[in-house]
Each structure stands twice: as C-alpha cells, then as structure tokens.
Design an enzyme around this catalytic site. Structure first.
Site, PDB file in Angstrom:
ATOM      1  CB  THR A 237      54.322 -31.698 -36.635  1.00 45.02           C
ATOM      2  OG1 THR A 237      54.446 -32.428 -35.686  1.00 45.02           O
ATOM      3  CG2 THR A 237      55.355 -30.734 -37.088  1.00 45.02           C
ATOM      4  CB  ALA A 238      49.560 -33.007 -33.821  1.00 41.34           C
ATOM      5  NE  ARG A 239      44.426 -33.774 -38.016  1.00 48.16           N
ATOM      6  CZ  ARG A 239      45.183 -34.414 -38.882  1.00 48.16           C
ATOM      7  NH1 ARG A 239      46.395 -34.129 -39.165  1.00 48.16           N
ATOM      8  NH2 ARG A 239      44.789 -35.329 -39.644  1.00 48.16           N
ATOM      9  CG  ASP A 263      53.511 -29.270 -41.381  1.00 52.07           C
ATOM     10  OD1 ASP A 263      53.692 -28.399 -42.339  1.00 52.07           O
ATOM     11  OD2 ASP A 263      53.220 -30.531 -41.382  1.00 52.07           O
ATOM     12  CD  GLU A 268      45.504 -27.486 -41.603  1.00 50.81           C
ATOM     13  OE1 GLU A 268      45.562 -28.477 -42.354  1.00 50.81           O
ATOM     14  OE2 GLU A 268      46.651 -27.344 -40.748  1.00 50.81           O
ATOM     15  CG  HIS A 286      48.721 -30.237 -42.595  1.00 51.64           C
ATOM     16  ND1 HIS A 286      47.490 -30.236 -41.911  1.00 51.64           N
ATOM     17  CD2 HIS A 286      49.296 -31.551 -42.464  1.00 51.64           C
ATOM     18  CE1 HIS A 286      47.399 -31.326 -41.335  1.00 51.64           C
ATOM     19  NE2 HIS A 286      48.331 -32.040 -41.653  1.00 51.64           N
ATOM     20  CB  ILE A 287      54.400 -30.555 -46.162  1.00 55.17           C
ATOM     21  CG1 ILE A 287      55.332 -29.679 -45.697  1.00 55.17           C
ATOM     22  CG2 ILE A 287      53.642 -29.478 -47.380  1.00 55.17           C
ATOM     23  CD1 ILE A 287      56.347 -29.078 -46.432  1.00 55.17           C
ATOM     24  N   GLY A 288      53.808 -32.522 -43.406  1.00 53.55           N
ATOM     25  CA  GLY A 288      54.754 -33.414 -42.557  1.00 53.55           C
ATOM     26  C   GLY A 288      54.699 -34.746 -43.126  1.00 53.55           C
ATOM     27  CB  SER A 289      52.891 -37.420 -43.993  1.00 57.85           C
ATOM     28  OG  SER A 289      51.796 -36.945 -44.789  1.00 57.85           O
TER      29      SER A 289
END
Length: 319
Positions: A237-239, A263, A268, A286-289
């Site tokens: 979930t980082a990069r 994620d 991207e 990429h919806i971690g936050s």
C-alpha cells in the site's frame, strides 16, 4: 490586501475547497484530469502556490522551467517521490507534505488487502456474482489464516506502526525492518530485524510501508521473493516502484507466493494489465487514504502549511 493565488491541481474534498476559497484566490482543476508538464509550467506563471497530488510530476526538467513567481508546493500526499526535491529547492521553492493524518486509513486498506488476498476474495466474489457457485466441499477455496501467523513489515513509520497495531488484534506475531529500531513503547512487542533478508525468512505475510526512493526502487525483486516462506502473502500500500512486477508474477506462478494484495502499481493510473489474469491478486486503485475524514484532514494539512508560509513562518511539514 491581495490574497495569494493558489492552483489546486485535482478536485480535493468539498471542505478543503471551501476553506481554500475563503482564504486564497483559488484556481481549481474542476475537470479533475491529470496535469501535464506543460500544464504545470504554464500555471506556475499565474500562481504563488500549488497544491498538487502524487499524480503531478515535478521532475528536474519541470523544475527548471517553473516560473519564479511560484514559491511553494504544498503536496496533498505523504509521499513526495513525484517531486525532484533537490531541483525544486535549488529554485528556491518550498515543499511540504501531509504526514500523520492518513496512517490509519491506509493501514485499514492494508488489512483489507491482506485478508482479501489470503482468503480468496476476488475468486469468491466472482464465483457468487457470476451465478456459478454450484459446489461446496471442505476442500473448497481453502485460504491462509492470519491468526498466529508471522507478519513482516518493511518500514515501521506512522503507517507501518498503525498496521502493526491492527494486526495485533488478529493475534499475529509482528516482525519488522526499519532504518533504526523503534523505542520499546512503539514496538509493542514487535521483533526487530537488522536486515531485510533476515525479516523475509520469517514473513508468512509481508506488508510494505516504506517510501519510494532510489534505494528502495525494486526493493522486492526475484532474489528477495525467493527468501520468503513458501506460500507467503505480500501486500503493498506504499508505492508501486517498490516491487519488481515481473518478479512478482514469477513468484506467484512458482507458488512461492500464494496471493498478493496491491493498492499501488508501477504505472498509475491503469495498473498492470497482466495482473488481471490472476484471481489470487487482490487489487485496488490506490485508495489507501480515501475516506472522507482523511481526505479532509489531508487538505487541511496542506492548507495549514500554506497559511504558515504566507504568514512568514516555517511550515510544520516543510521538507
């Protein structure tokens, strides 16, 4: 008194946009589309500040072309791998980010990915949704249990620590690698490893929470995947840059990995089309936050940094 002009390069939360419009002359990319290098350079001549997301790329080439009017880039993100920091600082531009506020939301997504990957969420959802669920037996869709398993965390910063706290609730044994060992109160019983290689050998589950830098790009490559226990589950979930995606697929094909939760991706938006063929890869865009509370907090943190800068103070999150 004339207000500073701020370009908000993507559509941020309503609360953020409302506060920004109150305190600044704001230009908002209401179309919420990706901005090209030419877009960024062109806007730099019209504004005093930019609030970009990780999708806007401030390379050395872009930095060299920015107009002198631009004084601060207040990123709406924790990671700043989209910014060439030395090149921007050489132009006298202040750069900030938004740490602290998204740790729990991202840790929640890591937990979702870990559980979903381990317990065949993609395959199970597809089976029921397609109307093809017509069979059951004790050997049907048997997955990997987290309870009592060893969880390896690479990068024990704010997000890594938040994820570790949540994993303790699943009775997992926490192991971690970090550039430096945490204090005992922050470790909460987690076991420190001085090398990544030492950590990987015990990681039934592995979760990545370190920034993407020149040192960490391609961190998980073929040699390091080979060090994991057979049937391990990897979560990122980082990069996307942390993972060699070709090596990841090879590890899945060989059975070294039983499942993966992602994620973020090397490319991207879009991701890796080759991953779609694998139902043991659980993917999110990429919806971690991406929670209302966290998006508001990120926007407000970026604005707090702008407020401090234009008041002649050092922003709290200046890099």
């Amino acid at each position: 008194m004339t207000k500073p002009v701020v370009w908000i390069s993507r559509r941020l939360s309503d609360a953020t946009l409302e506060r920004a419009a109150r305190d600044y002359d704001v230009i908002v990319n209401t179309d919420d589309t990706l901005s090209s290098a030419d877009d960024i350079v062109g806007m730099s001549a019209k504004v005093d500040a930019i609030i970009p997301c990780h999708s806007e790329l401030f390379s050395a080439e872009v930095a060299a072309r920015l107009d002198p009017r631009l004084k601060i880039i207040a990123n709406h993100s924790v990671g700043v791998d989209h910014c060439d920091l030395p090149a921007l600082k050489a132009r006298g531009i202040t750069i900030t980010n938004t740490p602290d506020v998204l740790s729990d939301a991202t840790a929640e997504i890591a937990m979702l990915l870990m559980l979903g990957a381990a317990r065949h969420a993609v395959e199970g959802d597809d089976l029921v949704r397609s109307g093809n669920w017509d069979f059951w037996s004790p050997s049907f869709m048997v997955g990997k249990q987290t309870t009592g398993a060893r969880l390896g965390i690479i990068g024990m910063g704010r997000v890594g620590q938040a994820f570790a706290r949540k994993a303790l609730g699943f009775d997992m044994e926490i192991h971690y690698y970090n550039r430096s060992r945490l204090s005992e109160d922050k470790e909460q019983g987690a076991i420190f490893h001085e090398t990544i290689e030492g950590l990987l050998s015990v990681a039934d589950f592995l979760s990545l929470h370190c920034p993407a830098t020149s040192e960490t790009t391609g961190l998980m490559n073929a040699d390091r995947f080979a060090l994991l226990p057979d049937g391990a589950v990897v979560v990122n979930t980082a990069r996307g840059a942390l993972v060699d995606e070709v090596a990841l697929l090879e590890a899945l094909k060989s059975g070294k990995l039983s499942a993966v939760g992602l994620d973020c991706f090397a490319v991207e938006p879009g991701g890796n089309p080759a991953f779609a063929a694998y139902k043991n890869i659980f993917m999110l865009p990429h919806i971690g936050s991406a929670t209302t509370r966290t998006r508001d907090a990120m926007g407000f943190r970026a604005l707090d940094n702008l407020d401090a800068f234009f008041a002649g103070k050092t922003p709290k999150d200046q890099l």
